[in-house]
Design an enzyme around this catalytic site. Structure first.
Site, short mmCIF file in Angstrom:
data_model
loop_
_atom_site.label_atom_id
_atom_site.label_comp_id
_atom_site.label_asym_id
_atom_site.label_seq_id
_atom_site.Cartn_x
_atom_site.Cartn_y
_atom_site.Cartn_z
N ALA A 1 8.95 -15.11 -0.90
CA ALA A 1 9.93 -14.24 -0.25
C ALA A 1 10.81 -14.97 0.75
CB ALA A 1 9.23 -13.08 0.43
N ARG B 1 5.25 -7.15 -7.29
CA ARG B 1 5.14 -8.58 -7.60
C ARG B 1 3.71 -8.95 -7.97
NH1 ARG B 1 7.13 -11.24 -2.26
NH2 ARG B 1 6.15 -9.37 -1.41
N LYS C 1 -4.17 -14.75 3.64
CA LYS C 1 -3.32 -13.56 3.65
C LYS C 1 -3.89 -12.42 2.81
CE LYS C 1 1.49 -12.21 2.78
NZ LYS C 1 1.34 -11.33 1.63
N THR D 1 0.83 -1.20 0.00
CA THR D 1 0.00 0.00 0.00
C THR D 1 0.87 1.25 0.00
OG1 THR D 1 -1.75 -1.18 1.17
CG2 THR D 1 -1.81 1.23 1.27
#
Length: 558
Positions: free
Chosen positions: A275, A96, A107, A75
């Site tokens: 990640a 991404r 999530k 954000t």
């Protein structure tokens, strides 16, 4: 007070045709491959043509160690880009691509939130332009060719017990983590243990995000090590003659995807490596192309700075010859209080003591980015419960470290709420030159590289290596893979390998329990703790709340 959901805000957006967005950054319709009215890929001919242009400034957005209280990194990335546009800068944002797994799990997506989103957010969070499907099929083609080779007389002398290349699917499905394949008789293949990872954990995804072009991608595919022979020699995708067909399946996926923010700022959304297992950054092609087009490029790295920023600097920047100009570290008062020991249910009331204690987490991340020679700006993502005293305390402590602080209100106000952050980022770039450097030399031994990351970035006292890892290191040295950089797989919630230890722990060791070779991507993945490569669904998945009506209106998608 009721707030509109992200999907409701996105559905009300006044989007411009993607051709107009392209024109705003100097691209014509001939440079695009259209995917409907609001999405396009940039042709590789255009990507290559732009490589001779001058680079703009590169801004990395990262965060403190994430907590259930929320930080808002994506954000903030979107809002910062809109803020830069608001103050008259030519800017692009590079993010991404979201995975379907989190979208239907718990999530959520990765298109920003509130009034700082990229659109069309429903497409972006669903099938988008098909990149993740292409990765899934390219990966699974190689997996199928492995088992077919064994079935057809095993001419490569593959030891099935040593196969490290699993299958992938882009959904959360715990029942596929460990399976047995080849059952049902001789015609159905050779039975062996196998399993699935989520697509974003695939080495094919990591390669997509690091490859320069289709031929470089094919070369990297050829180098993927899938397992070993009975006499312990590595077997590659090239030995199976799979790289050409894999590259064919990826011929469109390699092209960057162009979309826009709610405020019509151009955005590249391309690639999305896990990640933890991979490097957690969007594609090199997207980032480098944006830097040729825009004066300022905003990009992000996965999770907190100990994982995301370290991998961005030591992996992506090393492979792509990037030199970031400034790093924005996103934090919230709520999350810092949680790092200071406050339970999630009690984060509302002012608590300066807990905030001061939790600031140590942000302090360590600021110090870590400084080890790479990159200036820092801290963005405090605003919440209604933040008090003036709390915000003043964070600003005072950051200023004592010589770091600018901005109160970011991009969730509620979009670019207007990110204008102050944009001004401070520009000021920092203009007054504090980046002296970017890597944390370690790849010529160091495998153990030395791992220990440097663990002690310098995490603050560990030392690193322990299991007996199996000691054997793996010996094997990697013998095969000549010891000069590869390190991709650490660790919990995102803590500097340690124990996710319950918040704040800035001291007096701990890091244990490496497994090392995986990603020869095509070009790094060694070092596993600490319990890292999950195939998530599961929660008791009530997000999928239960997502729906579409007869008019095509989507509900429940964030």
């Amino acid at each position: 007070m009721s707030f509109k959901s992200d999907i409701e805000i996105a559905q009300e957006a006044v989007k411009k045709p993607i051709v107009e967005i392209a024109e705003s950054i100097g691209l014509s319709q001939d440079d695009l491959e259209l995917y409907g009215k609001y999405k396009a890929k940039i042709s590789m001919e255009t990507v290559k043509r732009l490589r001779g242009e001058k680079d703009g400034k590169l801004i990395l957005v990262t965060a403190i160690s994430p907590t259930p209280a929320g930080e808002g990194k994506t954000t903030t990335s979107v809002g910062l880009a809109d803020g830069l546009a608001k103050i008259g800068k030519k800017v692009m944002v590079c993010l991404r691509e979201p995975s379907l797994g989190p979208s239907f799990g718990v999530k959520g997506g990765a298109a920003g939130g509130g009034y700082a989103q990229v659109v069309p957010m429903d497409d972006i969070n669903l099938h988008f332009t098909g990149d993740l499907h292409a990765i899934t099929y390219a990966h699974n083609l190689l997996a199928a060719m492995i088992d077919n080779s064994i079935q057809q007389g095993n001419p490569l002398n593959i030891d099935p017990r040593t196969i490290v290349f699993r299958r992938v699917i882009d959904l959360n499905d715990r029942s596929l983590r460990d399976i047995v394949i080849g059952l049902g008789g001789k015609a159905n293949g050779v039975p062996r243990e196998n399993g699935f990872d989520i697509t974003v954990a695939s080495e094919v995804m990591a390669i997509l995000c690091l490859a320069d072009d289709l031929m470089d991608m094919k070369k990297r595919f050829a180098q993927i090590v899938i397992g070993y022979t009975y006499d312990k020699k590595p077997v590659t995708a090239a030995d199976l003659q799979a790289q050409g067909a894999m590259a064919l399946l990826m011929k469109d996926a390699i092209k960057p995807n162009l979309v826009q923010t709610l405020e019509n700022t151009p955005a590249f959304i391309h690639g999305g490596p896990f990640a933890n297992i991979a490097h957690g950054c969007n594609s090199v092609n997207a980032t480098k192309t944006a830097m040729k087009i825009a004066d300022y490029t905003v990009t992000e790295a996965g999770f907190g700075a100990d994982l995301g920023a370290e991998k961005f600097f030591d992996l992506k920047c090393r492979f792509a010859d990037l030199k970031p100009d400034v790093t924005v570290i996103v934090a919230t008062v709520r999350a810092l209080k949680m790092h200071g020991g406050v339970p999630k249910a009690e984060l509302g009331p002012e608590n300066l003591d807990a905030l001061a204690k939790g600031f140590a987490n942000l302090e360590k991340h600021i110090e870590n980015v400084g080890k790479f020679g990159v200036p820092v700006v801290v963005a405090i993502n605003a919440f209604p419960t933040d008090t003036k005293a709390e915000l003043d305390l964070v600003e005072k402590k950051c200023n004592e470290m010589g770091v600018e602080v901005s109160l970011s209100e991009v969730w509620a106000k979009g670019g207007e709420g990110g204008a102050d952050l944009a001004e401070k980022v520009v000021k920092t770039i203009e007054t504090k030159p980046s002296n970017f450097k890597f944390l370690y030399d790849t010529n160091l031994s495998i153990k030395e590289k791992i220990s440097t990351i663990a002690t310098e970035i995490y603050g560990a006292d030392k690193v322990n290596f299991t007996s199996d890892v000691e054997k793996t290191i010996k094997q990697l040295n013998e095969m000549g893979y010891d000069k590869l950089p390190i991709c650490m797989a660790k919990t995102q919630y803590s500097f340690t390998d124990d996710q319950t230890k918040l704040g800035r722990p001291t007096g701990f060791d890091i244990t490496i329990r497994e090392i995986r070779l990603s020869a095509g991507a070009g790094f060694l993945v070092c596993i600490t703790g319990a890292i999950m490569t195939m998530p599961g669904l929660p008791k009530v998945p997000s999928a239960c709340k997502i729906d579409i009506d007869e008019d095509g209106v989507i509900t429940g998608l964030f």
